[in-house]
Write a protein that holds these residues in place. Structure first.
Motif, PDB file in Angstrom:
ATOM      1  N   ALA A  75      35.697  42.945  39.241  1.00 18.27           N
ATOM      2  CA  ALA A  75      36.133  43.878  38.201  1.00 18.27           C
ATOM      3  C   ALA A  75      37.387  43.350  37.501  1.00 18.27           C
ATOM      4  O   ALA A  75      37.533  43.517  36.285  1.00 18.27           O
ATOM      5  N   CYS A  76      38.266  42.693  38.238  1.00 16.49           N
ATOM      6  CA  CYS A  76      39.449  42.080  37.612  1.00 16.49           C
ATOM      7  C   CYS A  76      39.023  41.007  36.611  1.00 16.49           C
ATOM      8  O   CYS A  76      39.580  40.909  35.515  1.00 16.49           O
ATOM      9  N   VAL A  77      38.028  40.218  36.977  1.00 19.04           N
ATOM     10  CA  VAL A  77      37.532  39.173  36.078  1.00 19.04           C
ATOM     11  C   VAL A  77      36.924  39.799  34.824  1.00 19.04           C
ATOM     12  O   VAL A  77      37.160  39.338  33.703  1.00 19.04           O
ATOM     13  N   VAL A  78      36.147  40.854  35.024  1.00 16.02           N
ATOM     14  CA  VAL A  78      35.537  41.542  33.879  1.00 16.02           C
ATOM     15  C   VAL A  78      36.631  42.015  32.923  1.00 16.02           C
ATOM     16  O   VAL A  78      36.567  41.768  31.712  1.00 16.02           O
ATOM     17  N   LEU A  79      37.644  42.685  33.452  1.00 19.39           N
ATOM     18  CA  LEU A  79      38.694  43.210  32.581  1.00 19.39           C
ATOM     19  C   LEU A  79      39.522  42.096  31.965  1.00 19.39           C
ATOM     20  O   LEU A  79      40.009  42.225  30.840  1.00 19.39           O
ATOM     21  N   GLY A  80      39.679  40.985  32.686  1.00 27.83           N
ATOM     22  CA  GLY A  80      40.373  39.839  32.104  1.00 27.83           C
ATOM     23  C   GLY A  80      39.626  39.267  30.917  1.00 27.83           C
ATOM     24  O   GLY A  80      40.231  38.733  29.993  1.00 27.83           O
ATOM     25  N   ASN A  81      38.324  39.402  30.933  1.00 26.00           N
ATOM     26  CA  ASN A  81      37.502  38.868  29.852  1.00 26.00           C
ATOM     27  C   ASN A  81      37.266  39.857  28.714  1.00 26.00           C
ATOM     28  O   ASN A  81      37.249  39.454  27.545  1.00 26.00           O
ATOM     29  N   ILE A  82      37.064  41.127  29.023  1.00 25.19           N
ATOM     30  CA  ILE A  82      36.737  42.088  27.958  1.00 25.19           C
ATOM     31  C   ILE A  82      37.662  43.301  27.923  1.00 25.19           C
ATOM     32  O   ILE A  82      37.452  44.207  27.139  1.00 25.19           O
ATOM     33  N   GLY A  83      38.688  43.294  28.763  1.00 29.93           N
ATOM     34  CA  GLY A  83      39.597  44.435  28.814  1.00 29.93           C
ATOM     35  C   GLY A  83      40.532  44.492  27.617  1.00 29.93           C
ATOM     36  O   GLY A  83      40.543  43.611  26.763  1.00 29.93           O
ATOM     37  N   THR A  84      41.317  45.549  27.595  1.00 28.14           N
ATOM     38  CA  THR A  84      42.319  45.739  26.542  1.00 28.14           C
ATOM     39  C   THR A  84      43.666  45.993  27.204  1.00 28.14           C
ATOM     40  O   THR A  84      43.763  46.093  28.435  1.00 28.14           O
ATOM     41  N   HIS A  85      44.682  46.135  26.394  1.00 24.83           N
ATOM     42  CA  HIS A  85      46.005  46.444  26.948  1.00 24.83           C
ATOM     43  C   HIS A  85      46.000  47.772  27.706  1.00 24.83           C
ATOM     44  O   HIS A  85      46.860  47.992  28.555  1.00 24.83           O
ATOM     45  N   LYS A  86      45.042  48.623  27.419  1.00 22.77           N
ATOM     46  CA  LYS A  86      44.935  49.896  28.144  1.00 22.77           C
ATOM     47  C   LYS A  86      44.581  49.672  29.610  1.00 22.77           C
ATOM     48  O   LYS A  86      44.749  50.568  30.429  1.00 22.77           O
ATOM     49  N   ASP A  87      44.095  48.484  29.949  1.00 20.51           N
ATOM     50  CA  ASP A  87      43.717  48.171  31.328  1.00 20.51           C
ATOM     51  C   ASP A  87      44.845  47.518  32.119  1.00 20.51           C
ATOM     52  O   ASP A  87      44.719  47.319  33.322  1.00 20.51           O
ATOM     53  N   LEU A  88      45.934  47.177  31.455  1.00 23.69           N
ATOM     54  CA  LEU A  88      47.007  46.457  32.128  1.00 23.69           C
ATOM     55  C   LEU A  88      47.592  47.212  33.315  1.00 23.69           C
ATOM     56  O   LEU A  88      47.827  46.622  34.373  1.00 23.69           O
ATOM     57  N   ALA A  89      47.839  48.494  33.176  1.00 26.77           N
ATOM     58  CA  ALA A  89      48.443  49.254  34.282  1.00 26.77           C
ATOM     59  C   ALA A  89      47.552  49.232  35.523  1.00 26.77           C
ATOM     60  O   ALA A  89      48.035  49.058  36.643  1.00 26.77           O
ATOM     61  N   LEU A  90      46.266  49.394  35.318  1.00 32.63           N
ATOM     62  CA  LEU A  90      45.326  49.369  36.439  1.00 32.63           C
ATOM     63  C   LEU A  90      45.291  47.981  37.078  1.00 32.63           C
ATOM     64  O   LEU A  90      45.311  47.848  38.308  1.00 32.63           O
ATOM     65  N   LEU A  91      45.262  46.938  36.266  1.00 29.99           N
ATOM     66  CA  LEU A  91      45.275  45.579  36.797  1.00 29.99           C
ATOM     67  C   LEU A  91      46.591  45.276  37.511  1.00 29.99           C
ATOM     68  O   LEU A  91      46.601  44.636  38.564  1.00 29.99           O
ATOM     69  N   GLU A  92      47.692  45.746  36.971  1.00 31.90           N
ATOM     70  CA  GLU A  92      48.988  45.530  37.615  1.00 31.90           C
ATOM     71  C   GLU A  92      49.050  46.222  38.963  1.00 31.90           C
ATOM     72  O   GLU A  92      49.677  45.721  39.900  1.00 31.90           O
ATOM     73  N   ALA A  93      48.374  47.349  39.119  1.00 33.24           N
ATOM     74  CA  ALA A  93      48.315  48.026  40.414  1.00 33.24           C
ATOM     75  C   ALA A  93      47.588  47.162  41.447  1.00 33.24           C
ATOM     76  O   ALA A  93      47.875  47.241  42.642  1.00 33.24           O
ATOM     77  N   MET A  94      46.676  46.322  40.983  1.00 32.73           N
ATOM     78  CA  MET A  94      45.929  45.439  41.883  1.00 32.73           C
ATOM     79  C   MET A  94      46.758  44.243  42.345  1.00 32.73           C
ATOM     80  O   MET A  94      46.369  43.524  43.264  1.00 32.73           O
ATOM     81  N   LEU A  95      47.925  44.039  41.747  1.00 35.76           N
ATOM     82  CA  LEU A  95      48.790  42.917  42.133  1.00 35.76           C
ATOM     83  C   LEU A  95      49.350  43.062  43.538  1.00 35.76           C
ATOM     84  O   LEU A  95      49.867  42.097  44.108  1.00 35.76           O
ATOM     85  N   VAL A  96      49.232  44.250  44.116  1.00 37.20           N
ATOM     86  CA  VAL A  96      49.695  44.481  45.486  1.00 37.20           C
ATOM     87  C   VAL A  96      48.523  44.808  46.420  1.00 37.20           C
ATOM     88  O   VAL A  96      48.711  45.349  47.499  1.00 37.20           O
ATOM     89  N   HIS A  97      47.330  44.464  46.012  1.00 40.07           N
ATOM     90  CA  HIS A  97      46.127  44.710  46.812  1.00 40.07           C
ATOM     91  C   HIS A  97      46.250  43.979  48.141  1.00 40.07           C
ATOM     92  O   HIS A  97      46.902  42.940  48.246  1.00 40.07           O
ATOM     93  N   GLU A  98      45.619  44.499  49.184  1.00 41.39           N
ATOM     94  CA  GLU A  98      45.705  43.880  50.504  1.00 41.39           C
ATOM     95  C   GLU A  98      45.036  42.508  50.574  1.00 41.39           C
ATOM     96  O   GLU A  98      45.393  41.684  51.411  1.00 41.39           O
ATOM     97  N   HIS A  99      44.080  42.236  49.699  1.00 42.14           N
ATOM     98  CA  HIS A  99      43.379  40.950  49.718  1.00 42.14           C
ATOM     99  C   HIS A  99      43.970  40.006  48.671  1.00 42.14           C
ATOM    100  O   HIS A  99      44.063  40.346  47.492  1.00 42.14           O
TER     101      HIS A  99
END
Length: 107
Positions: A63-87
């Motif tokens: 899903a991160c790859v999908v948003l990196g390819n077709i996402g918008t700035h509206k997705d940044l907050a959600l992606l930034e939350a994944m920066l502390v993911h356990e994996h």
């Protein structure tokens, strides 16, 4: 001549969350939904499905790859939350997506 027939077996019908995934908007929405899932949401959404061979973190990486390819700035907050993911793999792909979206002007 058509070689298709109407689907009669309920077990093979697509899950509700996948019905709009064929469009860019639907794909983006599905990616966002997967990133927001926790273990209980994942288990409920894919109960009885072969997709559970892929773990939640694997789907979140994708899903991160999908948003990196077709996402918008509206997705940044959600992606930034994944920066502390356990994996680590999810964190790496989230960082890539954040950097990629940060290089594009807001849509």
């Amino acid at each position: 001549m058509s070689f298709t027939t109407a689907l009669r077996e309920a077990a093979y019908r697509p899950r509700e969350m996948f019905l709009d995934a064929g469009s860019r908007k639907g794909t983006r929405a599905l990616a966002r939904e997967i990133l927001m899932m926790d273990a209980a949401d994942y288990a409920a959404a894919f109960r009885g499905s072969a997709i559970k061979r892929a773990t939640l973190w694997m789907l979140q990486r994708n899903a991160c790859v999908v948003l990196g390819n077709i996402g918008t700035h509206k997705d940044l907050a959600l992606l930034e939350a994944m920066l502390v993911h356990e994996h680590e793999v999810v964190r790496e792909h989230a960082a890539w997506a954040v950097a990629r979206l940060g290089r594009h002007p807001p849509q």
